[in-house]
Design an enzyme around this catalytic site. Structure first.
Site, PDB file in Angstrom:
ATOM      1  CD  GLU A 196      -2.837  -0.970   2.496  1.00 38.23           C
ATOM      2  OE1 GLU A 196      -4.057  -0.893   2.378  1.00 38.23           O
ATOM      3  OE2 GLU A 196      -2.259  -1.003   3.602  1.00 38.23           O
ATOM      4  CB  ILE A 197       1.882   3.625  -2.398  1.00 43.44           C
ATOM      5  CG1 ILE A 197       2.971   2.583  -2.680  1.00 43.44           C
ATOM      6  CG2 ILE A 197       2.409   5.040  -2.582  1.00 43.44           C
ATOM      7  CD1 ILE A 197       3.457   2.537  -4.083  1.00 43.44           C
TER       8      ILE A 197
END
Length: 721
Positions: free
Chosen positions: A472-473
């Site tokens: 997840e960014i």
């Protein structure tokens, strides 16, 4: 080799589209057919290629003194990566898909029946329809290169090989090996393929075509027979035993959720017992039926989603080039991040820890991973040494002035992470990006004291880093577009599937996972047994049950995020108070061999864990299963779906596509359902609403349907058009 003449069927008529196949003849009359699909990075087979292949074979037959043909790719690192999936998706009826399969079979039969030797010279991906074409050739030579992989992965799309693969492969390598390849969809490297008998020779890429030419010059070769063991398994008695065992094992794994596996077994069996003619007919019919199944549609939707995601960098900016990386923290996460950076991205990594022991631990982590690859023949010793040389360690910030990206993997402590940013900004270059591997702390809080907040971002990996495909960014409000795009590009270089999510407590994956696991623990407190709860969710389609998952993550780690989520979103995230007894008993899960299960130290096999009955005493409950598997699954999954919709509506996740990819790749949401959003669409919002309302009445307000679900149910609105 001297080129004698060049012929392309497209040249025969002015109106014909450019052909993917060209033919030239060497000075000694060997035809070289080059596959090069126009305007595409890799070769994929399309329906219109049937006429092109027919034309090119017809042209070759007219050549005087022809000695044979060679299929070779014009692409740099791809033979044929498979069939064009969009072609399959356009089929509206089973009969259309069946006709596609029959057309593919006819083309392969034309290659197989060519009177002179036909050789496939394989370099790069040779998958699906590409391998079926190679199987139709009389010989196969492949390059000794890591990029060369052979396999029939159709089962991963809910399909089976439809151009003759189910019939040719068992006859070439034996039914047992063929079924294993088709039912798992796994790929083989060059040496593995040769050992299995799938290819005839493995050579360096530099002499691939030359070796194929020499093979043609020798004329038709005698077919290599099956080994004694494979011959026995192909006989009536061996075959009966084999298919009984394979069917039993496959059903135990698939839980009946993947109809393609049953069809593969059936079609191979028909071919071996009733002849290849009946086998081909059964293959085409089964292919058509599978294309129409909801399971295949869901699996193909994941394929299209991940393909589209590869072109999405999360922001309108050009990514910066990352040349050097640093990792703060030599623990399990830090070591894993460093490992995938050197092995997948091929970039040098500088590891900083407060002591030499942490650095040594991180270096050993990568060394052990590389050693395992080397032992399995996936990595040469020289390459192992080269990759290890990319790693270095330090207890200070020496060398940080040359890094482009620093990934922080220290404890979940806000002040500590803020201090890390300040120290990195003092010691690193002006352009250095700071990425925090936090699992719960809001990124805007971590970046609140930064001098360059636009270069601060969240980069959340899942454990174990080398196996879990998702990251997840998480940008915060001040993160620049270039920082986002650069981080996404870097994660992909590590071999990760990256989704950009909103900066809120728990982000997306942990936020939908927490209520799911909480509900499983409530079932436990109500008296349902550990194994019944986990089996219920595995029967639903998850790879592991929720209690085992909590053991794998670490009970201490998994429960730390619950108070953060409860503080941010309210009581629906509160964990049962009874769980405190488990935490006080120093149960951390697999890492200290005590959790909901007790673990034998000898490896990670299922047989090495047993449910711990003393858990029930700690919780003061008498174990007795009162609910069905379906009831338990409905409770846990309904909460996950409800929270996923909330995440979509409040902007935590940006699209149904990203929500589905995050759940499938991050927590193993059943792929055959397509992800939470596709599953909601298949259930219908109105049905999910009624389910939640019934659960709310029975168990309380945590099941209250979110407003987004209520409005979608009222309007008959779907998440996907």
């Amino acid at each position: 080799m001297t080129q004698k003449m060049l012929i392309s069927p497209a040249e025969l008529t002015d109106s014909a589209p450019p052909s993917a196949f060209t033919l030239y003849f060497t000075a000694d009359d060997i035809g070289i057919i080059t596959i090069d699909v126009p305007d595409e990075k890799v070769n994929t087979l399309k329906a219109e290629f049937a006429e092109q292949i027919h034309g090119i074979l017809h042209t070759a037959q007219q050549h005087a003194n022809l000695k044979g043909l060679i299929f070779v790719s014009g692409k740099k690192d791809s033979f044929i990566a498979g069939a064009d999936i969009s072609m399959i998706a356009r089929c509206q009826q089973a009969s259309e898909a069946e006709a596609l399969a029959k057309k593919g079979q006819q083309v392969m039969a034309q290659i197989a029946s060519f009177k002179l030797p036909v050789v496939a010279a394989i370099h790069g991906a040779c998958l699906g329809g590409g391998l079926e074409l190679a199987l139709a050739c009389h010989s196969r030579i492949c390059s000794l290169d890591d990029k060369t992989q052979l396999g029939l992965p159709e089962v991963q799309l809910g399909l089976l090989p439809g151009s003759g693969g189910t019939q040719r492969l068992p006859r070439l390598i034996g039914a047992a090996k063929a079924l294993d390849l088709m039912l798992t969809g796994r790929s083989l490297r060059a040496k593995q393929a040769r050992r299995m008998g799938l290819v005839d020779d493995v050579v360096p890429q530099s002499i691939l075509l030359q070796t194929a030419v020499e093979r043609v010059r020798k004329g038709h070769q005698a077919e290599r027979g099956l080994s004694y063991k494979d011959s026995i398994m192909q006989g009536p008695l061996g075959r009966a035993v084999l298919f009984h065992l394979v069917r039993k094992q496959t059903r135990a794994k698939s839980k009946g959720h993947y109809p393609a596996t049953e069809k593969i077994i059936d079609v191979v069996h028909i071919g071996l017992t009733q002849g290849s003619g009946n086998g081909y007919a059964a293959e085409a019919k089964a292919f058509g039926e599978l294309v129409m199944t909801p399971e295949s549609a869901a699996l193909r939707s994941i394929f299209f989603a991940t393909t589209a995601l590869k072109k999405d960098f999360g922001a309108e900016a050009e990514p910066l080039t990352i040349n050097k990386v640093a990792v703060l923290g030599g623990g399990l996460m830090g070591g894993g991040i460093a490992g995938v950076t050197i092995t997948k991205a091929g970039l040098p990594v500088r590891i900083k820890d407060i002591n030499q022991q942490g650095i040594s631990h991180s270096l050993k982590y990568s060394w052990d991973l590389l050693q395992k690859k080397a032992r399995r023949g996936y990595l040469k010793r020289a390459e192992l040494q080269r990759q290890m040389m990319l790693l270095s360690g330090t207890t200070d910030y020496s060398g940080f002035n040359q890094t482009d990206l620093v990934i922080e993997a220290v404890f979940e402590d806000l002040e500590l992470k803020q201090r890390m940013i300040r120290e990195v900004e003092e010691n690193a270059a002006q352009h250095t990006i700071f990425a925090s591997n936090t699992s719960s702390l809001p990124i805007h809080e971590i970046a609140s004291t930064a001098a360059r907040p636009e270069q601060v971002i969240g980069l959340h990996y899942f454990s174990p880093v080398d196996k879990m495909p998702l990251v997840e960014i998480i940008p915060h409000a001040k993160t620049s577009a270039q920082t986002i795009a650069t981080t996404v590009a870097f994660a992909r270089k590590q071999g990760k599937t990256a989704i950009v999510v909103g900066d809120s407590a728990g982000f997306y994956v942990n936020r939908i996972l927490a209520p799911y696991i909480n509900e499983a623990t409530r079932c436990l407190i109500e008296g349902e047994t550990i194994e019944h709860i986990d089996k219920s969710l595995m029967d639903f389609g998850f790879p592991v049950g929720p209690l085992q998952l909590l053991d794998e993550v670490g009970i201490d780690v998994g429960t730390k995020i619950i108070p953060i989520l409860a503080a941010a979103f309210g009581e629906r995230f509160a964990a049962p108070k009874e769980l405190d007894a488990i935490i006080r008993d120093d149960r951390k899960g697999r890492k200290n061999s005590r959790g909901f299960y007790l673990y034998n130290s000898k490896g990670r096999k299922e047989s090495n864990k047993q449910p711990d009955p003393s858990i029930y005493g700690l919780l003061n409950v008498t174990p007795k299963n009162k609910q069905t598997s379906q009831q338990i699954a409905d409770r846990c999954v309904a909460l996950m779906l409800n929270e996923a919709l909330r995440c979509l509506d409040d902007g935590t996740i940006h699209s149904p596509r990203d929500a589905d990819i995050g759940a499938v790749f991050g927590i193993g949401f059943p792929p055959f359902l397509g992800g939470p959003m596709r599953y909601i669409d298949s259930l219908g919002a109105d049905r999910l609403l009624k389910n939640l309302q019934a659960l709310q009445q029975q168990f309380g307000e945590r099941f209250a349907p979110c407003q987004g679900l209520v409005s979608r149910a009222e309007n008959g609105q779907k998440l996907y058009s």
